[in-house]
Design a protein around this motif. Structure first.
Motif, PDB file in Angstrom:
ATOM      1  N   GLY A 270      22.531  -6.985  26.289  1.00 14.37           N
ATOM      2  CA  GLY A 270      21.762  -8.231  26.206  1.00 14.37           C
ATOM      3  C   GLY A 270      20.281  -7.929  26.063  1.00 14.37           C
ATOM      4  O   GLY A 270      19.791  -6.928  26.587  1.00 14.37           O
ATOM      5  N   GLU A 271      19.607  -8.804  25.337  1.00 17.66           N
ATOM      6  CA  GLU A 271      18.183  -8.548  25.052  1.00 17.66           C
ATOM      7  C   GLU A 271      17.333  -8.509  26.317  1.00 17.66           C
ATOM      8  O   GLU A 271      16.430  -7.688  26.445  1.00 17.66           O
ATOM      9  N   ASN A 272      17.648  -9.389  27.293  1.00 14.54           N
ATOM     10  CA  ASN A 272      16.812  -9.441  28.505  1.00 14.54           C
ATOM     11  C   ASN A 272      16.917  -8.147  29.295  1.00 14.54           C
ATOM     12  O   ASN A 272      15.913  -7.615  29.764  1.00 14.54           O
ATOM     13  N   ARG A 273      18.148  -7.629  29.393  1.00 12.90           N
ATOM     14  CA  ARG A 273      18.329  -6.404  30.175  1.00 12.90           C
ATOM     15  C   ARG A 273      17.654  -5.221  29.482  1.00 12.90           C
ATOM     16  O   ARG A 273      16.983  -4.408  30.124  1.00 12.90           O
ATOM     17  N   ARG A 275      15.126  -5.369  27.473  1.00  9.88           N
ATOM     18  CA  ARG A 275      13.665  -5.529  27.588  1.00  9.88           C
ATOM     19  C   ARG A 275      13.194  -5.168  28.990  1.00  9.88           C
ATOM     20  O   ARG A 275      12.132  -4.577  29.163  1.00  9.88           O
ATOM     21  N   SER A 276      13.997  -5.483  30.017  1.00  6.81           N
ATOM     22  CA  SER A 276      13.537  -5.142  31.370  1.00  6.81           C
ATOM     23  C   SER A 276      13.556  -3.623  31.588  1.00  6.81           C
ATOM     24  O   SER A 276      12.748  -3.093  32.337  1.00  6.81           O
ATOM     25  N   PRO A 279      10.312  -2.135  28.497  1.00 12.95           N
ATOM     26  CA  PRO A 279       9.436  -3.292  28.258  1.00 12.95           C
ATOM     27  C   PRO A 279       8.684  -3.249  26.919  1.00 12.95           C
ATOM     28  O   PRO A 279       8.444  -4.289  26.318  1.00 12.95           O
ATOM     29  N   LYS A 281       9.772  -1.824  24.238  1.00 16.96           N
ATOM     30  CA  LYS A 281      10.765  -1.716  23.144  1.00 16.96           C
ATOM     31  C   LYS A 281      10.300  -0.750  22.051  1.00 16.96           C
ATOM     32  O   LYS A 281      10.353  -1.033  20.861  1.00 16.96           O
ATOM     33  N   LYS A 301      19.861  -5.387  21.659  1.00 18.70           N
ATOM     34  CA  LYS A 301      20.912  -5.685  22.643  1.00 18.70           C
ATOM     35  C   LYS A 301      21.550  -4.445  23.258  1.00 18.70           C
ATOM     36  O   LYS A 301      22.266  -4.531  24.232  1.00 18.70           O
TER      37      LYS A 301
END
Ligand SMILES: Cc1cc2nc3c(=O)[nH]c(=O)nc-3n(C[C@H](O)[C@H](O)[C@H](O)COP(=O)(O)OP(=O)(O)OC[C@H]3O[C@@H](n4cnc5c(N)ncnc54)[C@H](O)[C@@H]3O)c2cc1C
Length: 446
Positions: A270-273, A275-276, A279, A281, A301
């Protein structure tokens, strides 16, 4: 497929290796290029656009080699530090290596933009993590040299600063630079194939070159290229087979050590995970000799991570990469791996890329695992050598590339083999153990 793991590159899902469109076999061409990867197409496009008849002979499908298997990090790396190069070649030439790397990276970005190529180009920068303070000190010195030589201005981070790029405790600092990014390598190669075909390049897939013969039959033919489909005579030959060089190109094969590089892709996180965890990318690598390189997938992702192969057993090799990922990002201890694949990268014995003319044949090769930039660039330089040779020729047809020169700093480097070496690197396990030991020793230093 091995126990639920897909063993072909993640990239092939969007752009699998392709057969060339059927075409009438040619028994002569101005230029024959052996190998259909970044080097081959990098050479073919400018030659066809200059009006020459160009044939690419590829023994497998387009993209079967390393060009669709790589991490897509546009590193344009040199294996040696500036200090090492300055000691060996003098400071002026050392600076030239760095300047050419900078120009080559920029040239790839310009090519992608000018040709409107959709290959998920990300101008995101690259972060290299230092595992120990002495590595960080080396990075600082290298960053200063790089800045002086090529104007690139890397940014150094201490431990506290690492979190801006990656959520990892493994690094005590690192360096980030903005001139390196990421691409989808298989999409780029497919686009280079399309551009070459529309410029008139004839590509034959499933046809292997078995030998090259110098014929000097007057001004209009200099070589016979023997292939599994029949001979082709040509004015110039460019060998673009790199780590996949076989007995059809023995001179090159004796000068390159093929080394396995392999990669894994995680399941969708998933993109949020992602990115966390990452950060900025960016693209990522490590200060170690056998360190990992890694990146988010272009859709943000998944995480893709690669390294050199240390285990002959593929299941153990995949597990080793997964364990490597977890040492960087322990949060991923439970994540599943969906893809594990490998390819070959080519090392000359002196670990510097080459653009060499031998007996009239041009050999761009030996990118030491950083060919996303170098392969296309030195393929293009090989094309410029052919064009320069023709421009200086009084003959109406191409002449052999005997005395061609290039403005590339890689053009006049010696390209040596070793006694009794024919292309089978029997010493590789020993060499890999040596580098692994070097990493262990470096880890013991403060
Ligand atoms: C797993 C992996 C990860 C990598 N990651 C990166 C990265 O992140 N960044 C980076 O800069 N570089 C990376 N690389 C290196 C990069 O992929 C290569 O340096 C580059 O693709 C070389 O391109 P090429 O065109 O010279 O060779 P290739 O793409 O390997 O093409 C050579 C072609 O020659 C053909 N061939 C061989 N012999 C014959 C013959 N006798 N007749 C006809 N055809 C023949 C082969 O079939 C092959 O298709 C990676 C490589 C691997 C394997």
């Amino acid at each position: 497929m091995r126990a639920g793991i897909i063993t072909t590159p993640y990239w092939w899902e969007a752009a699998p290796p392709a057969e060339a469109a059927p075409a009438e076999w040619q028994s002569r061409a101005d230029v024959v290029i052996i190998g259909g990867g970044f080097t081959g197409f990098g050479a073919a496009i400018p030659l066809a656009r200059a009006g020459l008849s160009v044939v690419i002979v590829e023994k497998d499908k387009i993209g079967a080699g390393a060009s669709t298997r790589n991490g897509g990090i546009t590193s344009g790396n040199l294996r040696h530090s500036y200090d090492h190069l300055a000691k060996k070649f003098g400071p002026e030439k050392a600076a030239k290596f760095y300047q050419e790397a900078h120009t080559a990276r920029q040239d790839l970005i310009n090519f992608i933009s000018d040709e409107h190529i959709d290959c998920d180009l990300q101008l995101c920068g690259r972060f290299v993590g230092a595992t120990k303070p002495h590595a960080l000190a080396n990075m600082q010195r290298e960053a200063e040299n790089l800045s002086k030589a090529s104007g690139v201005a890397p940014i150094l981070y201490d431990k506290a600063g690492v979190a801006a790029h990656i959520d990892s405790d493994k690094y005590c600092g690192g360096v980030w630079r903005d001139d390196i990014g990421g691409i989808h390598p298989a999409k780029l190669l497919a686009e280079m194939h399309r551009i070459a075909a529309s410029a008139g390049v004839l590509v034959f897939t499933g046809v292997a070159v078995s030998s090259l013969r110098r014929i000097d039959a007057g001004a209009d033919a200099s070589f016979t290229v023997d292939t599994t489909k029949g001979p082709i005579t040509a004015g110039h030959v460019i060998t673009a087979t790199n780590a996949y060089s076989d007995s059809g190109v023995p001179w090159l094969r004796r000068r390159l050590v093929p080394v396995i590089s392999e990669m894994i892709a995680t399941e969708e996180l998933g993109e949020n995970r992602v990115r966390s965890l990452m950060p900025s990318k960016s693209m990522y690598s490590e200060s170690l000799q056998l360190g990992h390189y890694f990146r988010p997938s272009p859709d943000g992702k998944r995480i893709l991570l690669g390294g050199r192969r240390m285990d002959a057993d593929p299941a153990k090799a995949a597990e080793r990469l997964r364990a490597g990922l977890v040492t960087i990002l322990p949060d991923l201890a439970d994540c599943a791996i969906t893809h594990h694949w490998f390819g070959f990268v080519a090392f000359p014995f002196d670990q510097l890329p080459k653009l060499t003319v031998h007996d009239g044949v041009i050999y761009p090769a030996g990118y030491c695992g950083s060919g996303t930039v170098w392969a296309r660039w030195l393929g293009q330089k090989a094309a410029q050598m052919v064009l320069a040779d023709l421009a200086g020729s009084a003959a109406p047809r191409p002449k052999p590339a005997r005395s061609v020169s290039s403005d590339s700093v890689f053009a006049d480097l010696p390209f040596r083999s070793m006694p009794f070496y024919s292309g089978e690197p029997w010493f590789l396990t020993i060499a890999m153990r040596f580098y692994a030991l070097k990493d262990k020793m470096a880890d013991l230093k403060t």
